[in-house]
Scaffold this motif. Structure first.
Motif, PDB file in Angstrom:
ATOM      1  N   VAL A 185       0.845  -1.192   0.000  1.00 21.08           N
ATOM      2  CA  VAL A 185       0.000   0.000   0.000  1.00 21.08           C
ATOM      3  C   VAL A 185       0.878   1.239   0.000  1.00 21.08           C
ATOM      4  CG1 VAL A 185      -1.982  -1.089   1.101  1.00 21.08           C
ATOM      5  CG2 VAL A 185      -0.190  -0.098   2.521  1.00 21.08           C
ATOM      6  N   ALA A 186       0.383   2.275  -0.640  1.00 20.37           N
ATOM      7  CA  ALA A 186       1.181   3.491  -0.822  1.00 20.37           C
ATOM      8  C   ALA A 186       1.325   4.283   0.456  1.00 20.37           C
ATOM      9  CB  ALA A 186       0.550   4.370  -1.901  1.00 20.37           C
ATOM     10  N   THR A 187       0.311   4.196   1.341  1.00 24.52           N
ATOM     11  CA  THR A 187       0.333   4.998   2.571  1.00 24.52           C
ATOM     12  C   THR A 187       0.214   4.101   3.779  1.00 24.52           C
ATOM     13  OG1 THR A 187      -2.056   5.296   2.369  1.00 24.52           O
ATOM     14  CG2 THR A 187      -0.649   7.050   1.504  1.00 24.52           C
ATOM     15  N   SER A 246     -11.251 -11.107   4.784  1.00 19.77           N
ATOM     16  CA  SER A 246     -10.075 -10.300   4.445  1.00 19.77           C
ATOM     17  C   SER A 246      -9.528 -10.700   3.076  1.00 19.77           C
ATOM     18  CB  SER A 246      -8.989 -10.477   5.521  1.00 19.77           C
ATOM     19  OG  SER A 246      -7.837  -9.737   5.192  1.00 19.77           O
ATOM     20  N   TYR A 247      -9.405 -12.011   2.855  1.00 21.31           N
ATOM     21  CA  TYR A 247      -8.902 -12.502   1.568  1.00 21.31           C
ATOM     22  C   TYR A 247      -9.888 -12.171   0.447  1.00 21.31           C
ATOM     23  CZ  TYR A 247      -7.068 -15.698  -1.966  1.00 21.31           C
ATOM     24  OH  TYR A 247      -6.560 -16.236  -3.124  1.00 21.31           O
ATOM     25  N   GLY A 248     -11.183 -12.372   0.707  1.00 12.76           N
ATOM     26  CA  GLY A 248     -12.192 -12.101  -0.307  1.00 12.76           C
ATOM     27  C   GLY A 248     -12.212 -10.640  -0.732  1.00 12.76           C
ATOM     28  N   MET A 249     -12.072  -9.732   0.233  1.00 11.11           N
ATOM     29  CA  MET A 249     -12.062  -8.301  -0.096  1.00 11.11           C
ATOM     30  C   MET A 249     -10.846  -7.934  -0.925  1.00 11.11           C
ATOM     31  SD  MET A 249     -13.564  -6.330   3.236  1.00 11.11           S
ATOM     32  CE  MET A 249     -13.275  -4.744   2.442  1.00 11.11           C
ATOM     33  N   MET A 250      -9.696  -8.532  -0.591  1.00 11.00           N
ATOM     34  CA  MET A 250      -8.481  -8.195  -1.326  1.00 11.00           C
ATOM     35  C   MET A 250      -8.444  -8.847  -2.712  1.00 11.00           C
ATOM     36  SD  MET A 250      -5.570  -7.939   1.692  1.00 11.00           S
ATOM     37  CE  MET A 250      -5.838  -9.572   2.372  1.00 11.00           C
ATOM     38  N   ALA A 255      -5.670  -3.379  -2.623  1.00  9.99           N
ATOM     39  CA  ALA A 255      -5.425  -2.987  -1.236  1.00  9.99           C
ATOM     40  C   ALA A 255      -5.405  -1.469  -1.068  1.00  9.99           C
ATOM     41  CB  ALA A 255      -4.105  -3.585  -0.751  1.00  9.99           C
ATOM     42  N   ASN A 256      -4.818  -0.759  -2.019  1.00  9.87           N
ATOM     43  CA  ASN A 256      -4.778   0.701  -1.937  1.00  9.87           C
ATOM     44  C   ASN A 256      -6.186   1.304  -1.938  1.00  9.87           C
ATOM     45  OD1 ASN A 256      -2.117   1.863  -1.709  1.00  9.87           O
ATOM     46  ND2 ASN A 256      -1.653   0.877  -3.668  1.00  9.87           N
ATOM     47  N   GLU A 257      -7.084   0.709  -2.718  1.00 11.26           N
ATOM     48  CA  GLU A 257      -8.454   1.193  -2.766  1.00 11.26           C
ATOM     49  C   GLU A 257      -9.182   0.915  -1.446  1.00 11.26           C
ATOM     50  OE1 GLU A 257     -11.882   2.964  -4.580  1.00 11.26           O
ATOM     51  OE2 GLU A 257      -9.704   3.086  -4.851  1.00 11.26           O
ATOM     52  N   ILE A 258      -8.907  -0.240  -0.844  1.00  8.49           N
ATOM     53  CA  ILE A 258      -9.509  -0.560   0.460  1.00  8.49           C
ATOM     54  C   ILE A 258      -9.067   0.451   1.507  1.00  8.49           C
ATOM     55  CG2 ILE A 258      -9.552  -2.255   2.336  1.00  8.49           C
ATOM     56  CD1 ILE A 258      -9.317  -4.449   0.203  1.00  8.49           C
ATOM     57  N   VAL A 259      -7.765   0.773   1.493  1.00 10.99           N
ATOM     58  CA  VAL A 259      -7.245   1.754   2.454  1.00 10.99           C
ATOM     59  C   VAL A 259      -7.858   3.128   2.189  1.00 10.99           C
ATOM     60  CG1 VAL A 259      -5.168   2.969   3.220  1.00 10.99           C
ATOM     61  CG2 VAL A 259      -5.093   0.499   2.823  1.00 10.99           C
ATOM     62  N   ALA A 265     -14.926   0.497   3.155  1.00 10.58           N
ATOM     63  CA  ALA A 265     -14.365  -0.485   2.219  1.00 10.58           C
ATOM     64  C   ALA A 265     -15.300  -1.672   2.007  1.00 10.58           C
ATOM     65  CB  ALA A 265     -13.003  -0.960   2.719  1.00 10.58           C
ATOM     66  N   THR A 266     -15.836  -2.226   3.088  1.00  9.42           N
ATOM     67  CA  THR A 266     -16.725  -3.382   2.940  1.00  9.42           C
ATOM     68  C   THR A 266     -17.969  -3.005   2.148  1.00  9.42           C
ATOM     69  OG1 THR A 266     -15.952  -4.194   5.084  1.00  9.42           O
ATOM     70  CG2 THR A 266     -17.907  -5.238   4.170  1.00  9.42           C
ATOM     71  N   PHE A 267     -18.509  -1.806   2.418  1.00  8.60           N
ATOM     72  CA  PHE A 267     -19.659  -1.328   1.648  1.00  8.60           C
ATOM     73  C   PHE A 267     -19.290  -1.200   0.171  1.00  8.60           C
ATOM     74  CE2 PHE A 267     -20.580   0.175   5.932  1.00  8.60           C
ATOM     75  CZ  PHE A 267     -21.906  -0.212   6.083  1.00  8.60           C
ATOM     76  N   GLY A 268     -18.051  -0.775  -0.099  1.00  6.85           N
ATOM     77  CA  GLY A 268     -17.599  -0.636  -1.480  1.00  6.85           C
ATOM     78  C   GLY A 268     -17.589  -1.958  -2.210  1.00  6.85           C
ATOM     79  N   VAL A 269     -17.092  -3.004  -1.535  1.00 11.14           N
ATOM     80  CA  VAL A 269     -17.041  -4.327  -2.161  1.00 11.14           C
ATOM     81  C   VAL A 269     -18.448  -4.871  -2.378  1.00 11.14           C
ATOM     82  CG1 VAL A 269     -16.345  -6.728  -1.822  1.00 11.14           C
ATOM     83  CG2 VAL A 269     -14.751  -4.888  -1.271  1.00 11.14           C
TER      84      VAL A 269
END
Length: 450
Positions: A185-187, A246-250, A255-259, A265-269
């Motif tokens: 992740v970038a940050t 965790s694995y399913g979301m990634m 990962a950068n988008e989740i962060v 994030a979960t709502f996004g997925v």
């Protein structure tokens, strides 16, 4: 000699597993994904953090299971600490949970529920306090009925809350196009709390609640077998659920988008997978999930207060039961104190303090298994044996499994002290305020202090 209580042994292993799973899985799994990835620095260490946290929790659960099988009584850690270390430490354990952990954790959960509820229905912040208190009262009403009612509620809410977890895992596995592992992740969290160790700590907070069932040792059917089964199976389900989501979301989202999405994030997925309707359904399920967690707390934690009142170290009215043989005095005490805490600190502060305090007593209890085993070796017979050796659950991998539990507990405590020293000291001080209360009731009973 086993203490007799007015409570009934009517909780089976299925309800016990549901209570463990339902109490642990609240809202944390849906909101902690971004934090763990950002803190760990990438997808692979984040996934490993969830697994490591689960292994530590499993080691803790196995350790407590043997102690609970040896001491199959209502009261949980309060009874265990008293049997192992004496009445003073038993009282302080129960006092900490009665006046600090239980009210703080119920207050924080109901506050989280109110925030999400208000956002979903577009209510202003001024309604938050009322919604939180009404939530506590609603769950209290369920728990004042025969304990088969809150047990059934635990089974139903646990089944419902597992649905989005299964959906995210399935979507990620079968439709995800991202390589879940080896993403950086970038940050990365650029604070002293960053790093793999602190990512594991974040997961351990999400795993909290697995020991709640021990408070109901006197109400479980065949507790020597069913308590270990419920705790171990319940924790294994949670570990699979946490690592799986965790694995399913990634797999579904970089990962950068989740962060970047953070708590959303979960709502996004889910929205990506099932559209806006899916996102709204997820919110409803999370609300149900939090209700199930509050139910688990209100179902189990008052049993410890009840046990203390029965022992004469708290006011007798706390041992009062209603016509359903439910500990009405202790349940209402938790209801009132948790409601009053809504007017004080933030939900995050309350939950952090509650988890820190309970891990102090987890640590001492884990060490206590070595003490109990040592006593068994020292004497073939004791005045009041805790349990016949051949009839109890034994921790596999002893002594390494309990040692893992102890090291994990020390990691939680030391990390919290480093990151929030002031609040930690305040919490410890509130625990020792209980000593004058213990001395008062010991003197009232005509007992010597120990």
């Amino acid at each position: 000699m086993e203490k007799t209580t007015g409570l009934k042994r009517s909780v089976g292993v299925t309800s016990g597993i549901s209570l463990v799973v339902g109490t642990v899985i609240g809202s944390g799994i849906f909101f902690k994904q971004a934090q763990v990835i950002a803190t760990a620095g990438g997808s692979t260490p984040a996934l490993l953090a969830w697994i490591f946290g689960g292994l530590i929790t499993l080691a803790a659960g196995l350790t407590i299971s043997e102690i609970g099988a040896r001491i199959p009584l209502t009261g949980g850690l309060y009874i265990y600490m008293e049997k192992i270390y004496g009445k003073v430490w038993g009282f302080l354990t129960g006092w900490a949970q009665t006046v600090l952990y239980a009210p703080a954790i119920v207050a924080s959960l109901s506050a989280y529920f109110a925030i999400l509820f208000n956002n979903f229905f577009g209510l202003s912040q001024q309604w938050q306090l009322l919604v939180a208190i009404l939530t506590i009262l609603f769950i209290t009403g369920i728990n004042l009925l025969d304990n088969r009612v809150p047990a059934a509620f635990a089974v139903i809410t646990t089944s419902i809350k597992l649905l989005p977890i299964i959906a995210v895992i399935a979507y990620g596995l079968f439709f995800g196009k991202v390589d879940a592992l080896n993403q950086s992740v970038a940050t990365v969290t650029a604070t002293p709390s960053g790093g793999f160790g602190m990512a594991v700590l974040a997961t351990l907070f999400a795993y909290d609640g697995w020991a709640t069932l021990t408070n109901m040792g006197g109400e479980l059917k065949n507790p020597q077998k069913n308590l270990p089964r419920a705790i171990v199976i319940g924790i294994l389900i949670v570990v699979v659920a946490y690592a799986g989501i965790s694995y399913g979301m990634m797999r579904a989202m970089p990962a950068n988008e989740i962060v970047r999405l953070g708590d959303n994030a979960t709502f996004g997925v889910v929205t990506q997978a099932f559209g806006k309707l899916g996102g709204r359904l997820l919110t409803i399920i999370i609300l149900i999930s939090i209700l199930g967690t509050i139910n688990g707390k209100l179902m189990a934690l008052p049993r410890m207060t009840f046990a203390m009142a029965e022992d004469g170290v708290l006011p007798k009215w706390l041992a009062k039961v209603n016509r359903f043989n439910e500990p009405i005095g202790s349940i209402l005490f938790l209801t009132v104190t948790a409601s009053l805490l809504q007017f004080t600190a933030s939900a995050d502060w309350l939950s952090n303090i509650a988890v820190f305090i309970i891990w102090i007593f987890y640590t001492a209890t884990f060490v206590g298994l070595f003490i109990l085993r040592h006593r068994d070796k020292q004497a073939a017979q004791v005045a009041e044996p805790l349990q016949e050796l051949e009839s109890i659950f034994s921790v596999p991998g002893y002594p390494w499994v309990p040692l893992i539990a102890i090291l994990g507990a020390l990691f939680v405590l030391i990390s919290t002290l480093i990151n929030d020293f002031g609040s930690s000291i305040i919490a410890i001080g509130l625990v020792f305020i209980g000593l004058p209360v213990y001395w008062y009731y010991s003197r009232k009973k005509g007992e010597a202090y120990d």
